[in-house]
Write a protein that holds these residues in place. Structure first.
Motif, PDB file in Angstrom:
ATOM      1  N   GLY A 164       0.817  -1.198   0.000  1.00  0.00           N
ATOM      2  CA  GLY A 164       0.000   0.000   0.000  1.00  0.00           C
ATOM      3  C   GLY A 164       0.853   1.251   0.000  1.00  0.00           C
ATOM      4  N   ASP A 165       0.227   2.354   0.392  1.00  0.00           N
ATOM      5  CA  ASP A 165       0.948   3.629   0.406  1.00  0.00           C
ATOM      6  C   ASP A 165       1.855   3.722   1.633  1.00  0.00           C
ATOM      7  N   SER A 166       2.556   4.824   1.738  1.00  0.00           N
ATOM      8  CA  SER A 166       3.546   4.978   2.813  1.00  0.00           C
ATOM      9  C   SER A 166       2.912   4.933   4.203  1.00  0.00           C
ATOM     10  N   ASN A 167       1.678   5.417   4.351  1.00  0.00           N
ATOM     11  CA  ASN A 167       1.003   5.360   5.652  1.00  0.00           C
ATOM     12  C   ASN A 167       0.762   3.923   6.093  1.00  0.00           C
ATOM     13  N   ILE A 168       0.309   3.097   5.178  1.00  0.00           N
ATOM     14  CA  ILE A 168       0.048   1.683   5.478  1.00  0.00           C
ATOM     15  C   ILE A 168       1.346   0.984   5.865  1.00  0.00           C
ATOM     16  N   LEU A 169       2.385   1.207   5.087  1.00  0.00           N
ATOM     17  CA  LEU A 169       3.673   0.562   5.360  1.00  0.00           C
ATOM     18  C   LEU A 169       4.249   1.020   6.690  1.00  0.00           C
ATOM     19  N   GLU A 170       4.116   2.296   6.983  1.00  0.00           N
ATOM     20  CA  GLU A 170       4.640   2.844   8.232  1.00  0.00           C
ATOM     21  C   GLU A 170       3.901   2.278   9.446  1.00  0.00           C
ATOM     22  N   ASP A 193       6.409  -1.175  -2.849  1.00  0.00           N
ATOM     23  CA  ASP A 193       5.189  -0.704  -2.189  1.00  0.00           C
ATOM     24  C   ASP A 193       4.728  -1.691  -1.116  1.00  0.00           C
ATOM     25  N   ARG A 194       5.682  -2.377  -0.510  1.00  0.00           N
ATOM     26  CA  ARG A 194       5.324  -3.380   0.498  1.00  0.00           C
ATOM     27  C   ARG A 194       6.418  -3.511   1.557  1.00  0.00           C
ATOM     28  N   VAL A 195       6.000  -4.024   2.698  1.00  0.00           N
ATOM     29  CA  VAL A 195       6.928  -4.330   3.782  1.00  0.00           C
ATOM     30  C   VAL A 195       6.489  -5.675   4.365  1.00  0.00           C
TER      31      VAL A 195
END
Length: 166
Positions: A29-35, A57-59
């Motif tokens: 997802g976007d940076s907010n989701i990953l964070e 786009d993943r962690v």
């Protein structure tokens, strides 16, 4: 290794369930989701920062015992989250942070909703109806009040400010 479900872990599993990636245990997802996912798994000490892998786009991370446990919780969702308690609130908050939306008219919905999600919400007393692959919550104030202490992504949303003022 015996893994015990906690409200914090319930949040992570709900979050993972709605935004999972194909590698290991992770989200896309976007940076907010990953964070949020990275912060939660590191705070809960599911993994060390060296073992947390990132992609475009993943962690994600690899851990067989947690993978098996997450899948088991997902399969037993209706049984595990059948009471209005902090476990269910955390789980729903994780799902909402990953796939939920609040539009400009205040309509609250989940994306990528399954029949199992709908059944869980109905059993918990939240009226929801399907619109395509979205699940629209009929009385959003009641639902948002239930999850407001557990959400991470939407905690600064104006709808939550309105609920807090009441």
């Amino acid at each position: 290794m015996k893994i015990k479900l906690s409200p914090e872990l319930s949040y992570i599993i709900g979050f993972w369930r709605k935004s999972r990636c194909s590698e290991g245990i992770g989200v896309r997802g976007d940076s907010n989701i990953l964070e949020i996912f990275s912060k939660e798994v590191l705070d809960k000490q599911l993994i060390t920062s060296e073992k947390l892998l990132t992609g475009e786009d993943r962690v994600f991370f690899y851990h067989t015992a947690y993978r098996k446990f997450f899948q088991q919780v997902e399969e037993e969702e209706l049984e595990r989250f059948k009471y209005l308690n902090e476990y269910a609130a955390s789980y729903l908050a994780g799902m909402f942070d990953a796939a939920g939306t609040i539009d400009e008219r205040g309509i609250v919905s989940f994306g990528s909703a399954t029949k199992q999600d709908e059944m869980m919400l109905l059993r918990l007393g939240f009226v929801a109806r399907r619109r395509g692959d979205r699940l629209v919550i009929e009385r959003p104030a009641i639902f948002l009040t239930f999850i407001k202490n557990y959400v991470k992504l939407f905690k600064d949303h104006k709808v939550f400010d309105y609920i807090k003022s009441k």
